[in-house]
Design a protein around this motif. Structure first.
Motif, PDB file in Angstrom:
ATOM      1  N   CYS A 178     -62.726 -92.157  55.843  1.00  0.00           N
ATOM      2  CA  CYS A 178     -64.651 -92.690  56.492  1.00  0.00           C
ATOM      3  C   CYS A 178     -65.283 -92.563  55.696  1.00  0.00           C
ATOM      4  O   CYS A 178     -65.511 -92.709  54.447  1.00  0.00           O
ATOM      5  CB  CYS A 178     -64.745 -91.403  58.510  1.00  0.00           C
ATOM      6  SG  CYS A 178     -64.932 -89.744  57.625  1.00  0.00           S
ATOM      7  N   ASN A 179     -66.697 -92.903  56.351  1.00  0.00           N
ATOM      8  CA  ASN A 179     -67.271 -93.183  55.792  1.00  0.00           C
ATOM      9  C   ASN A 179     -68.434 -91.440  56.252  1.00  0.00           C
ATOM     10  O   ASN A 179     -68.461 -91.111  56.569  1.00  0.00           O
ATOM     11  CB  ASN A 179     -68.107 -93.889  56.722  1.00  0.00           C
ATOM     12  CG  ASN A 179     -69.471 -94.370  56.074  1.00  0.00           C
ATOM     13  OD1 ASN A 179     -71.414 -93.479  55.994  1.00  0.00           O
ATOM     14  ND2 ASN A 179     -70.393 -95.102  54.971  1.00  0.00           N
ATOM     15  N   ILE A 215     -69.550 -89.926  58.957  1.00  0.00           N
ATOM     16  CA  ILE A 215     -68.787 -89.589  59.712  1.00  0.00           C
ATOM     17  C   ILE A 215     -67.976 -87.776  60.026  1.00  0.00           C
ATOM     18  O   ILE A 215     -68.626 -87.467  60.524  1.00  0.00           O
ATOM     19  CB  ILE A 215     -67.980 -90.228  60.277  1.00  0.00           C
ATOM     20  CG1 ILE A 215     -68.052 -91.924  60.585  1.00  0.00           C
ATOM     21  CG2 ILE A 215     -66.332 -90.255  60.815  1.00  0.00           C
ATOM     22  CD1 ILE A 215     -68.717 -92.376  62.145  1.00  0.00           C
ATOM     23  N   TYR A 216     -68.312 -88.015  58.551  1.00  0.00           N
ATOM     24  CA  TYR A 216     -67.592 -86.218  57.708  1.00  0.00           C
ATOM     25  C   TYR A 216     -68.817 -85.519  57.978  1.00  0.00           C
ATOM     26  O   TYR A 216     -68.448 -84.057  59.194  1.00  0.00           O
ATOM     27  CB  TYR A 216     -66.947 -86.501  56.706  1.00  0.00           C
ATOM     28  CG  TYR A 216     -66.070 -85.585  56.333  1.00  0.00           C
ATOM     29  CD1 TYR A 216     -64.978 -84.774  57.319  1.00  0.00           C
ATOM     30  CD2 TYR A 216     -66.424 -84.211  55.020  1.00  0.00           C
ATOM     31  CE1 TYR A 216     -64.625 -83.725  56.428  1.00  0.00           C
ATOM     32  CE2 TYR A 216     -66.713 -83.356  55.223  1.00  0.00           C
ATOM     33  CZ  TYR A 216     -64.928 -83.140  55.735  1.00  0.00           C
ATOM     34  OH  TYR A 216     -64.133 -81.721  55.551  1.00  0.00           O
ATOM     35  N   TYR A 266     -71.476 -97.926  59.705  1.00  0.00           N
ATOM     36  CA  TYR A 266     -70.630 -97.278  58.508  1.00  0.00           C
ATOM     37  C   TYR A 266     -70.094 -98.338  58.378  1.00  0.00           C
ATOM     38  O   TYR A 266     -68.518 -97.660  57.314  1.00  0.00           O
ATOM     39  CB  TYR A 266     -70.084 -96.645  59.618  1.00  0.00           C
ATOM     40  CG  TYR A 266     -71.213 -95.229  60.151  1.00  0.00           C
ATOM     41  CD1 TYR A 266     -71.163 -94.385  60.001  1.00  0.00           C
ATOM     42  CD2 TYR A 266     -72.147 -95.787  61.271  1.00  0.00           C
ATOM     43  CE1 TYR A 266     -72.226 -93.602  61.230  1.00  0.00           C
ATOM     44  CE2 TYR A 266     -72.826 -95.041  62.263  1.00  0.00           C
ATOM     45  CZ  TYR A 266     -73.361 -94.127  61.926  1.00  0.00           C
ATOM     46  OH  TYR A 266     -73.836 -92.343  62.712  1.00  0.00           O
ATOM     47  N   THR A 267     -69.907 -99.162  57.880  1.00  0.00           N
ATOM     48  CA  THR A 267     -68.821-100.126  57.474  1.00  0.00           C
ATOM     49  C   THR A 267     -69.264-101.227  56.519  1.00  0.00           C
ATOM     50  O   THR A 267     -68.683-102.128  55.604  1.00  0.00           O
ATOM     51  CB  THR A 267     -68.594-100.405  58.956  1.00  0.00           C
ATOM     52  OG1 THR A 267     -69.588-101.857  59.450  1.00  0.00           O
ATOM     53  CG2 THR A 267     -67.408 -99.839  60.044  1.00  0.00           C
TER      54      THR A 267
END
Length: 290
Positions: free
Chosen positions: A192-193, A196-197, A27-28
């Motif tokens: 957010c990535n 995530i959503y 995610y990062t």
């Protein structure tokens, strides 16, 4: 740790009740995100808007999808097209926002494009040798439609949208979404990535806690009784059986019930996810999309 090694993600592919989530670095990591852009977002069909956003010839809207500036137009012939919103001269963004126009004019050097993307005028280039207007249209992007939704694909060699969606149409045909029009629209940025959503929207375990005083009150039974039917195509759907509409809170007025709903559509709400990021809510009186 090699995030691009398929074996690193083996725990994610276990049976549902044994599986683990993705590693937090997914995610990062800029490298992982770049691979997603390359292998997913630049290769598959992506939702870009609704046909009823531009119902009349000359109307257009702009968006940025997967890092590409796009303008979606409805031409004088009534056809909807997706074009790269970048002037063929110096790459300036041709138009911003939404509007209605007979043509699209680049603000930098005044190049004028027709609504189908063809270059109609190029001030200062009249004396240039070998320069032909027809050689410099706005770059087109592959476009197709389902149920009033507009989809684009950056890969000119991709398969059809119909093959991508599989049996989605049969499951949701009784909603007649192609006849719906948007009555309310919100635009907001979520820092957010993208995963995530999607993951948050496609699970309901947080509803009794985060939404305890609002949508949790009309959630139906408290049992974890949502169902997931088998699907063919690049989508999944969660279904919750309940009374009434899931689009409103207690005490609010709903739209009239959609006539002719069939099977599970008549007995609650579907929550489809069209991969990778298009989420719908289909309830007995309306539809919403994220």
């Amino acid at each position: 740790m090699n995030l691009l090694d398929p074996e690193f993600h083996a725990p994610v592919r276990r049976p549902l009740l044994e599986a683990e989530t993705l590693h937090p670095a997914c995610y990062t990591s800029p490298e992982f995100f770049a691979r997603e852009m390359e292998t997913i977002f630049r290769k598959v069909w992506l939702f870009v808007g609704r046909e009823d956003q531009i119902p009349n010839p000359g109307e257009y809207f702009t968006t940025n999808l997967a890092g590409v500036e796009l303008v979606i137009t409805r031409g004088t012939d009534g056809k909807i097209r997706s074009l790269v919103n970048s002037c063929r001269h110096r790459g300036a963004k041709v138009v911003d926002g939404t509007g209605c126009a007979k043509s699209l004019k680049c603000p930098y050097h005044g190049w004028i494009y027709k609504l189908d993307g063809q270059l109609a005028g190029a001030p200062g280039m009249q004396s240039a040798k070998g320069f032909n207007l027809e050689d410099y249209p706005l770059d087109p992007v592959k476009t197709d439609f389902w149920a009033g939704f507009i989809f684009i694909n950056f890969d000119p060699n991709s398969g059809s949208l119909q093959d991508f969606l599989g049996n989605l149409d049969g499951t949701f045909s009784s909603y007649r979404m192609d006849r719906m029009v948007c009555t309310k629209r919100y635009e907001y940025e979520v820092p957010c990535n993208w995963k995530i959503y999607v993951e948050n929207a496609m699970e309901a375990f947080h509803v009794p806690h985060v939404h305890r005083r609002t949508i949790n009150k009309q959630r139906g039974s408290v049992a974890n009784d949502r169902t997931f039917d088998s699907t063919a195509g690049n989508w999944v759907a969660m279904h919750k059986e309940h009374e009434g509409s899931r689009a409103i809170l207690d005490g609010q007025a709903s739209f009239p019930r959609i006539p002719g709903l069939q099977d599970k559509a008549a007995r609650g709400t579907y929550y489809p996810l069209i991969f990778p990021t298009t989420m719908l809510g289909c309830t007995i009186d309306c539809m919403w999309f994220l």
